[in-house]
Design an enzyme around this catalytic site. Sequence first.
Site, mmCIF file in Angstrom:
data_model
loop_
_atom_site.group_PDB
_atom_site.id
_atom_site.type_symbol
_atom_site.label_atom_id
_atom_site.label_comp_id
_atom_site.label_asym_id
_atom_site.label_seq_id
_atom_site.Cartn_x
_atom_site.Cartn_y
_atom_site.Cartn_z
ATOM 1 N N HIS A 61 23.994 40.328 37.809
ATOM 2 C CA HIS A 61 24.813 40.603 36.827
ATOM 3 C C HIS A 61 23.939 40.795 34.962
ATOM 4 O O HIS A 61 24.370 39.617 35.048
ATOM 5 C CB HIS A 61 25.805 41.518 37.156
ATOM 6 C CG HIS A 61 26.188 42.161 38.223
ATOM 7 N ND1 HIS A 61 27.160 42.426 39.170
ATOM 8 C CD2 HIS A 61 25.171 43.124 38.984
ATOM 9 C CE1 HIS A 61 27.167 42.211 40.235
ATOM 10 N NE2 HIS A 61 26.011 42.786 39.949
ATOM 11 N N LYS A 71 30.824 35.327 29.699
ATOM 12 C CA LYS A 71 31.581 35.233 29.941
ATOM 13 C C LYS A 71 32.552 33.825 30.516
ATOM 14 O O LYS A 71 31.732 32.709 30.649
ATOM 15 C CB LYS A 71 30.791 35.674 31.706
ATOM 16 C CG LYS A 71 31.140 37.223 32.059
ATOM 17 C CD LYS A 71 29.985 37.699 32.780
ATOM 18 C CE LYS A 71 29.703 38.810 32.686
ATOM 19 N NZ LYS A 71 28.580 39.871 34.179
ATOM 20 N N TYR A 131 37.483 37.120 35.089
ATOM 21 C CA TYR A 131 36.639 36.861 33.964
ATOM 22 C C TYR A 131 36.890 37.235 32.639
ATOM 23 O O TYR A 131 36.841 38.744 32.952
ATOM 24 C CB TYR A 131 35.159 36.667 34.253
ATOM 25 C CG TYR A 131 34.547 37.968 34.766
ATOM 26 C CD1 TYR A 131 34.344 39.319 34.483
ATOM 27 C CD2 TYR A 131 35.154 38.534 36.392
ATOM 28 C CE1 TYR A 131 33.355 40.761 34.511
ATOM 29 C CE2 TYR A 131 34.787 39.663 36.825
ATOM 30 C CZ TYR A 131 33.651 40.474 36.452
ATOM 31 O OH TYR A 131 33.295 41.716 37.043
ATOM 32 N N ASP A 169 23.217 46.130 44.353
ATOM 33 C CA ASP A 169 22.278 45.032 43.988
ATOM 34 C C ASP A 169 20.964 44.455 44.941
ATOM 35 O O ASP A 169 19.979 44.057 44.660
ATOM 36 C CB ASP A 169 23.075 44.027 44.417
ATOM 37 C CG ASP A 169 24.734 43.299 42.858
ATOM 38 O OD1 ASP A 169 24.589 44.514 42.406
ATOM 39 O OD2 ASP A 169 25.753 42.899 43.466
#
Length: 188
Positions: A61, A71, A131, A169
């Site tokens: 992603h 991130k 995250y 996905d």
Amino acid sequence: MNVIKTAIEGVVIIEPRIFKDDRGYFFESFSQREFEEKVRKITFVQDNESMSSYGVMRGLHFQRPPFAQSKLVRCVKGAVLDVAVDIRKGSPTYGQYVAVELTEDNHRQFFIPQGFAHGFAVLSDVAVFQYKCDNFYHPEADGGISILDNSLGIDWHIPTDKAILSEKDLKHAVLADFDSPFEYECFK
């Protein structure tokens, strides 16, 4: 904290200093000051957490500009294989990746800058994954490349028949059919 450089500039592994005794352990999981001294200047604005079972694969992603996200990720329960793929057009490392195992025991963190696709595979029975992001989530900016793209050469440490992916996905394009919204010169 100890910062470990990887084969791709800007992508780093962070090992905290852990203080252990007969009661357990303590470590500083994040220090803005130390992060900026040793990695880069950044302001995180959103924290996320997911829980997944063995075989779950999430990714690869990213968020399209102007909502791109850096991130800082870690696994607080269980174990994951975490991966960052360079998707910056014109980058000398375009299409290359860095993979690191993050576990509740090694306490490692992984920093993924803007311009990279990110994903992970759960290697333990259950994993809790956290995250920090430097931009807020914008659903209209969602993007991805196929986590099962064999041309990337990623060994996810999970047999394909055991992989659990979302419908979303499964629909991402492979890198060869992907038109990246990231220009290397803008995301060095």
